[in-house]
Write an enzyme that holds these catalytic residues in place. Structure first.
Site, PDB file in Angstrom:
ATOM      1  N   GLU A 257      -2.085  -1.188   8.825  1.00 15.44           N
ATOM      2  CA  GLU A 257      -2.700  -0.835   7.535  1.00 15.44           C
ATOM      3  C   GLU A 257      -4.105  -1.420   7.422  1.00 15.44           C
ATOM      4  OE1 GLU A 257      -0.056  -1.720   4.240  1.00 15.44           O
ATOM      5  OE2 GLU A 257       1.720  -1.084   5.365  1.00 15.44           O
TER       6      GLU A 257
HETATM    7  C1  XIL Z   1       0.105   0.933  -1.354  1.00 18.42           C
HETATM    8  C2  XIL Z   1      -0.567   2.289  -1.516  1.00 18.42           C
HETATM    9  O1  XIL Z   1      -1.735   2.300  -0.736  1.00 18.42           O
HETATM   10  C3  XIL Z   1      -0.888   2.537  -2.967  1.00 18.42           C
HETATM   11  O2  XIL Z   1      -1.375   3.851  -3.153  1.00 18.42           O
HETATM   12  C4  XIL Z   1       0.358   2.321  -3.826  1.00 18.42           C
HETATM   13  O3  XIL Z   1       0.013   2.421  -5.191  1.00 18.42           O
HETATM   14  C5  XIL Z   1       0.967   0.977  -3.560  1.00 18.42           C
HETATM   15  O4  XIL Z   1       1.248   0.827  -2.180  1.00 18.42           O
HETATM   16  N1  XIL Z   1       1.476  -2.786   1.837  1.00 18.42           N
HETATM   17  C6  XIL Z   1       2.222  -1.677   2.134  1.00 18.42           C
HETATM   18  C7  XIL Z   1       1.828  -0.353   1.590  1.00 18.42           C
HETATM   19  O5  XIL Z   1       3.168  -1.760   2.946  1.00 18.42           O
HETATM   20  O6  XIL Z   1       2.927   0.481   1.350  1.00 18.42           O
HETATM   21  C8  XIL Z   1       0.998  -0.496   0.334  1.00 18.42           C
HETATM   22  O7  XIL Z   1       0.527   0.792  -0.029  1.00 18.42           O
HETATM   23  C9  XIL Z   1      -0.134  -1.460   0.545  1.00 18.42           C
HETATM   24  C10 XIL Z   1       0.384  -2.825   0.914  1.00 18.42           C
END
Ligand code: XIL
Length: 343
Positions: A257
């Site tokens: 991410e």
């Molecule tokens: C985030 C998304 O990017 C947002 O759009 C949503 O509102 C909340 O979740 N860690 C994770 C992801 O594993 O699923 C998260 O994604 C960000 C942090």
């Protein structure tokens, strides 16, 4: 109905070609270094915008559903499944030849109230097993990996207390992984977490957790560790040490991410180099295409700007991937596009 039947329809509506934004696909360049893909998180609301689809199609090799495979999106009430957003993402990926990282099953966040209201362990186990089975059956054979477990650890390496661990106990992780393995043995099963970006107590806790789920002499349940890498500016140089320490678990590693608010372009380059120089690091995904669509929207942390133009950070990555030999240290680098330009 499985998704295969839907895929031919989607070929009719795939986006018409849009002018290429950049000269090189960082996915192709990354694969030249022996890696599996360089991917991006996205979803229907972005892929239906032609510029996003063009970038995801041309410059990235995999997609992660940013939200559409999360529990509340897929099963908003018990036994009622809504695959609309996830189908769109999977259709798009299959039509465009992209790998898919599914995300996620066991997470303490964003759970619908009907799940939070279950206090009986066996009922929650039944619900969890059914949810995992339904999702993986639908996309049978189409997913490369799945973040079965998301964010299980505290910073000190201990298990976080969530609805799942409170009601079922720590066995919830084994139960979820076994259900996923049984539903689709072709999917690589991951545990994904944040702040694994340097060699720290949480990294040690992750290695212990994976070891406890993969006891010697038994088929492993965990195939990979996801390091989210939601970094802050200045943190990139330590990522290499985190990846090396995670390698102790003996499973694949993915950076899942990545985003870096306010960083120099060379910081992205440093993270990509770290993955290249640590053999178990198989893939890297960034958490969104365009800065204004980032989940850290005020910080410009991604590789494309609001006009869908590749930023210096993108070109910095392409530059380091184009160089034939890779230093094994993550501290080498410098920006291909000049210092001080912002990422
Ligand atoms: C985030 C998304 O990017 C947002 O759009 C949503 O509102 C909340 O979740 N860690 C994770 C992801 O594993 O699923 C998260 O994604 C960000 C942090």
């Amino acid at each position: 109905m499985k998704l295969f039947a839907l895929i031919s329809l989607s070929t009719l509506i795939s986006a018409t070609p849009v002018k290429r934004q950049v000269t090189a696909s960082i996915d192709n360049l990354f694969k030249n270094h022996g890696k599996t893909f360089l991917g991006v998180a996205t979803d229907e609301k972005y892929l239906t915008v032609q510029q996003n689809a063009a970038i995801a199609g041309q410059d990235f090799g995999a997609v992660t559903p940013e939200n559409s495979m999360k529990w509340a999106a897929i099963e908003p009430s018990r036994g009622v499944f809504n695959f609309t957003g996830a189908d769109y993402l999977v259709n798009w990926a299959v039509t465009n030849g992209k790998s898919i990282r599914g995300h996620n099953f066991v997470w303490g966040e964003y759970l619908p109230n009907w799940v939070l209201n279950i206090t009986d362990a066996q009922t929650l186990i039944d619900v969890l097993q059914n949810h995992i089975t339904q999702v993986l059956n639908r996309y049978q054979g189409l997913l490369y990996a799945f973040d079965v477990i998301n964010e299980p650890l505290n910073q000190d390496g201990s298990l976080k207390s969530t609805h799942w661990t409170q009601v079922i106990g720590p066995d919830v992780f084994r139960i979820a992984l076994e259900a996923a393995r049984a539903a689709d043995p072709s999917v690589k099963l991951y545990i994904n977490d944040y702040t694994l970006d340097w060699n720290n107590t949480k990294v040690a806790g992750m290695v212990n957790l994976v070891n406890s789920l993969n006891p010697p002499g038994q088929p492993p349940l965990v195939d990979g560790i996801g390091s989210q890498a939601h970094l802050n500016a200045g943190e990139a140089p330590s990522v290499h040490g985190g990846l090396v320490a995670l390698s102790e678990a003996g499973v694949d590693i993915a950076i899942t991410e990545l985003d870096i608010p306010g960083a120099e372009p060379s910081e992205y380059q440093t993270v990509v180099q770290a993955c290249i120089s640590v053999r178990p690091c198989v893939s890297l995904s960034v958490w969104g295409i365009r800065d204004p669509d980032s989940y850290r929207p005020t910080t410009n942390p991604l590789l494309f700007d609001e006009s869908w133009q590749a930023k210096p950070a993108y070109n910095s990555i392409a530059g380091v991937l184009n160089s034939p030999s890779q230093p094994s240290s993550s501290s080498a680098g410098g920006s291909a596009s000049g210092a001080g330009a912002g990422n």
